[in-house]
Design a protein around this motif. Sequence first.
Motif, PDB file in Angstrom:
ATOM      1  N   ASN A  43       0.849  -1.193   0.000  1.00 21.50           N
ATOM      2  CA  ASN A  43       0.000   0.000   0.000  1.00 21.50           C
ATOM      3  C   ASN A  43       0.882   1.240   0.000  1.00 21.50           C
ATOM      4  OD1 ASN A  43       0.935  -0.509   2.552  1.00 21.50           O
ATOM      5  ND2 ASN A  43      -0.849   0.303   3.585  1.00 21.50           N
ATOM      6  N   PRO A  84      -2.685  -4.391  -3.985  1.00 19.52           N
ATOM      7  CA  PRO A  84      -2.011  -3.626  -2.928  1.00 19.52           C
ATOM      8  C   PRO A  84      -2.461  -4.112  -1.549  1.00 19.52           C
ATOM      9  CG  PRO A  84      -3.161  -2.161  -4.467  1.00 19.52           C
ATOM     10  CD  PRO A  84      -3.622  -3.554  -4.748  1.00 19.52           C
ATOM     11  N   GLN A  89      -2.386  -6.848   6.545  1.00 23.27           N
ATOM     12  CA  GLN A  89      -3.462  -7.436   5.775  1.00 23.27           C
ATOM     13  C   GLN A  89      -3.008  -8.670   5.002  1.00 23.27           C
ATOM     14  OE1 GLN A  89      -4.374  -4.540   2.940  1.00 23.27           O
ATOM     15  NE2 GLN A  89      -6.335  -5.376   2.315  1.00 23.27           N
TER      16      GLN A  89
ATOM     17  N   GLY B  93      -3.308   6.893  -8.917  1.00 18.50           N
ATOM     18  CA  GLY B  93      -2.795   5.661  -8.328  1.00 18.50           C
ATOM     19  C   GLY B  93      -2.207   4.756  -9.395  1.00 18.50           C
ATOM     20  N   ASP B 156      -8.740  -3.090  -7.389  1.00 14.65           N
ATOM     21  CA  ASP B 156      -7.363  -3.021  -6.886  1.00 14.65           C
ATOM     22  C   ASP B 156      -6.565  -1.955  -7.610  1.00 14.65           C
ATOM     23  OD1 ASP B 156      -7.673  -5.173  -5.149  1.00 14.65           O
ATOM     24  OD2 ASP B 156      -7.367  -6.580  -6.793  1.00 14.65           O
ATOM     25  N   PHE B 214     -10.874  -2.602   8.936  1.00 21.12           N
ATOM     26  CA  PHE B 214     -10.065  -3.814   8.807  1.00 21.12           C
ATOM     27  C   PHE B 214     -10.957  -5.049   8.877  1.00 21.12           C
ATOM     28  CE2 PHE B 214      -6.704  -6.844   9.741  1.00 21.12           C
ATOM     29  CZ  PHE B 214      -5.686  -6.358   8.952  1.00 21.12           C
ATOM     30  N   ALA B 217     -12.859  -5.352   5.597  1.00 29.46           N
ATOM     31  CA  ALA B 217     -12.049  -5.690   4.433  1.00 29.46           C
ATOM     32  C   ALA B 217     -11.456  -7.083   4.538  1.00 29.46           C
ATOM     33  CB  ALA B 217     -10.932  -4.663   4.256  1.00 29.46           C
ATOM     34  N   THR B 309      -5.695   3.412   3.405  1.00 35.17           N
ATOM     35  CA  THR B 309      -4.407   2.866   2.980  1.00 35.17           C
ATOM     36  C   THR B 309      -4.041   1.615   3.777  1.00 35.17           C
ATOM     37  OG1 THR B 309      -2.079   3.325   2.765  1.00 35.17           O
ATOM     38  CG2 THR B 309      -3.227   4.490   4.494  1.00 35.17           C
ATOM     39  N   ILE B 310      -4.521   1.507   5.028  1.00 34.12           N
ATOM     40  CA  ILE B 310      -4.142   0.333   5.835  1.00 34.12           C
ATOM     41  C   ILE B 310      -4.811  -0.937   5.318  1.00 34.12           C
ATOM     42  CG2 ILE B 310      -3.626   1.555   7.990  1.00 34.12           C
ATOM     43  CD1 ILE B 310      -6.609  -0.336   8.251  1.00 34.12           C
ATOM     44  N   ILE B 311      -5.832  -0.819   4.495  1.00 34.77           N
ATOM     45  CA  ILE B 311      -6.372  -2.030   3.894  1.00 34.77           C
ATOM     46  C   ILE B 311      -6.046  -2.068   2.417  1.00 34.77           C
ATOM     47  CG2 ILE B 311      -8.173  -2.797   5.466  1.00 34.77           C
ATOM     48  CD1 ILE B 311      -9.972  -0.804   4.168  1.00 34.77           C
ATOM     49  N   GLY B 312      -4.962  -1.396   2.047  1.00 36.16           N
ATOM     50  CA  GLY B 312      -4.401  -1.590   0.722  1.00 36.16           C
ATOM     51  C   GLY B 312      -5.041  -0.768  -0.375  1.00 36.16           C
ATOM     52  N   PHE B 314      -5.118   2.760  -2.578  1.00 38.36           N
ATOM     53  CA  PHE B 314      -4.243   3.861  -2.926  1.00 38.36           C
ATOM     54  C   PHE B 314      -5.015   5.166  -2.927  1.00 38.36           C
ATOM     55  CE2 PHE B 314      -1.064   0.922  -3.971  1.00 38.36           C
ATOM     56  CZ  PHE B 314       0.101   1.631  -4.112  1.00 38.36           C
ATOM     57  N   ALA B 318      -1.683   7.951   0.007  1.00 33.50           N
ATOM     58  CA  ALA B 318      -0.859   6.758  -0.220  1.00 33.50           C
ATOM     59  C   ALA B 318      -0.177   6.836  -1.579  1.00 33.50           C
ATOM     60  CB  ALA B 318      -1.717   5.505  -0.134  1.00 33.50           C
ATOM     61  N   THR B 322       3.758   6.920  -2.515  1.00 33.36           N
ATOM     62  CA  THR B 322       4.358   6.046  -3.521  1.00 33.36           C
ATOM     63  C   THR B 322       5.115   6.869  -4.557  1.00 33.36           C
ATOM     64  OG1 THR B 322       2.393   4.726  -3.217  1.00 33.36           O
ATOM     65  CG2 THR B 322       3.842   4.087  -5.001  1.00 33.36           C
TER      66      THR B 322
END
Lengths: 343, 367
Positions: A43, A84, A89, B93, B156, B214, B217, B309-312, B314, B318, B322
């Motif tokens: 991520n 990501p 996770q 992203g 994604d 969390f 997800a 962002t903590i569950i992926g 963008f 985030a 990057t």
Amino acid sequence: MHRVLAASAMVAASLMAPQIALAESATVKQIEERGTLLCSGHNGSYFGFVEVNDNNEWKGLDIDLCRALTTAILGDPDKNQIVPLSWAQRFPALQSGDVDVIIKATGWTMGRDTEQGLQFSLPYFFGGAQLMAHGDLGVTDVAGLEGGVICVEAGTTIERLVANYLSTEGIEHDMVSYESAAELRSAYLANRCDAFAAWGPFLAVLRATEIGDPDAHVILSDQLSAEPIAAAMRQGDEGFVDVVNWMLSALLIAEEEGVTSENVNDMAANPANPRVARLLGVEPGMGERLGLRDTWARDMIAAVGNFGEIYDRNLGKDSPYKLDRGLNNLWSHGGVLYAPILD
Amino acid sequence: MALTEIAAPAPMGLTPPSRVQIARTKFLKYGFGSPLAAAVSVLVFALLAYILWRFVDWAVVHAVWSRDNVDQCGHGGACWAVIDARHRLILFGTYPFEEHWRSTLAAIAIVATVLLSCIPAMWQPARLAVLWVVGFAAYYLLMEGSLLGLQQVTTDGWGGLSLTLFLFAAVVLLGMPMGLGLALMRRSDMPVVKWFALIIIDTIRSLPLVTTLFTAAVVVPLFLPGWLDGDKIWRVILAFALFFACYQAEVFRGGFQAIPKGQVEAGKALGLGYWNIMGRIVLPQVFRHALPSTINMVVVTFKETAIVTIIGFFDILASGKTAFGTADWAPYYIEVYLFVAAIYWVFIYSLGQYGEYLKGRMALSER
């Protein structure tokens, strides 16, 4: 009726067991049906391992290994989807099927191997505590730091490792602990420390990104620890573990034999020895036993190169990080990476 | 002649002083009224001017603007070349490079949906429902693509500003009616309904947002049957909207409590039903009382979207990280953060200004 059918299916399955061991794994089958390999991304950015280039494409050591695996299974390095994931996770995402495999700078630990229901591949990277020193000291190893000031982050495993290593080696030193990584870094840059300790790849990233003159700092050759980084898969699909292991092994064998992305077709046309012929699918054996094509390794090396090329491109001499191969070299070059026997 | 006489300015003493005049008088009086005040003012202004000058010098005068000149970066000026080279990563992203026009259009669709929702003429359930369905469908069709015969991009690959705007709009637009529903349920006379709402509100409010997201997800798909768990992004939006709704329900409750009971009783005495009393007497006043806190909630939610962002996902922050997450651009993180901050500022400032407009509009109705 159903019971009879089920029972006879089980009997048939047990009779056919030797063949089933050769048949392809459930995960590989799923990947082939889907036409896409689901790999773990990050991520954000994890320097050297997972990054995004100017064209919004993923790159890095872990991404290249995912591309290698994609080519091995599906024949095309681009038929993957990078999902990501945050650090926390990644394992639930693997268990729930959001990804097929985790290739994400993930250490092989006992807890993960047992309680978390994971299965690890052969390690493809060894990262451990190392020290970085000011270049003008002229030192290349820790022994050269005799009498110097060595800084560490307080309360970390690295602090203990450094203390152990220095006392074992009998090196006189002053050790200074800092509360945070940022303080540690600025203390080192302000010349209050002769050297400081951190995870090797992290030192290389720091040297390449935050320090004005990268050549003014040396990462010392001593490895204080070696934590194996490996691909993680769901428990219970040995066939898939075989595929991932032989994907990594083929990259190493290719490097041992000098097969690169540039010369792979010439080598296949004119293999130097039986091992290369087997590796590149000129002689049968590479594919069938894994449930893949005989030329999978050849396609893979043509697409992403051998292990050395992948390493050099992302972390090593052709990358901005210039992290020495060190432990991550072939056994024949002083490292600890080796491939199982290709029979 | 007669005309010019009429148009001639009135004598000075009769016109009220303009705002500028008042401000100038106050500035001179408080800023330079005594020698000490004057000295402090000069010092402060000099300091501010120096800081501003240093900033302009860094951000404009010595800045490097083009990615072609990146080799000149790092000599005392800002390196906006990083934005030049990486702005598409920040805005979109990891969305496929050639398909960015779709992400752009989708973001415009979302902004248009939000803007239209802000116009008082649209404030009827039927109109809003149509608008939101059309707006979100447009976003989904463009971003996902396969239904329009374009290259499919799974969730994604969604990211950047486009994703942040979508998450924000979806959470607020879904959460607002949910919050109102919960607030009404909480005031219900039926104990079952009331306690149901109470338990939901208090449970969700006592959990951190990170935990809620969390769970939605990562944990939910482990025990939900495959056909029910859907894509991660919808679970996350639902959970986030529920979280928003629980807080917003409490905001509405404050609005309800500000309304004297006598008004409802008067409505009942006139023979009005529940929905008439609510729709014509209570809710218009509830919205007015709840407005300042609601704007606050909405602004906070815009900023909180960064937590995905903590569950992926963008989101713009985030993808900003990057953007400087590669060795070539790593030294120029300040420029990237400033760029992202400017984008946040534009949206949040607009939200705040809209809140001011609404307050003014509602104040009119109170006169």
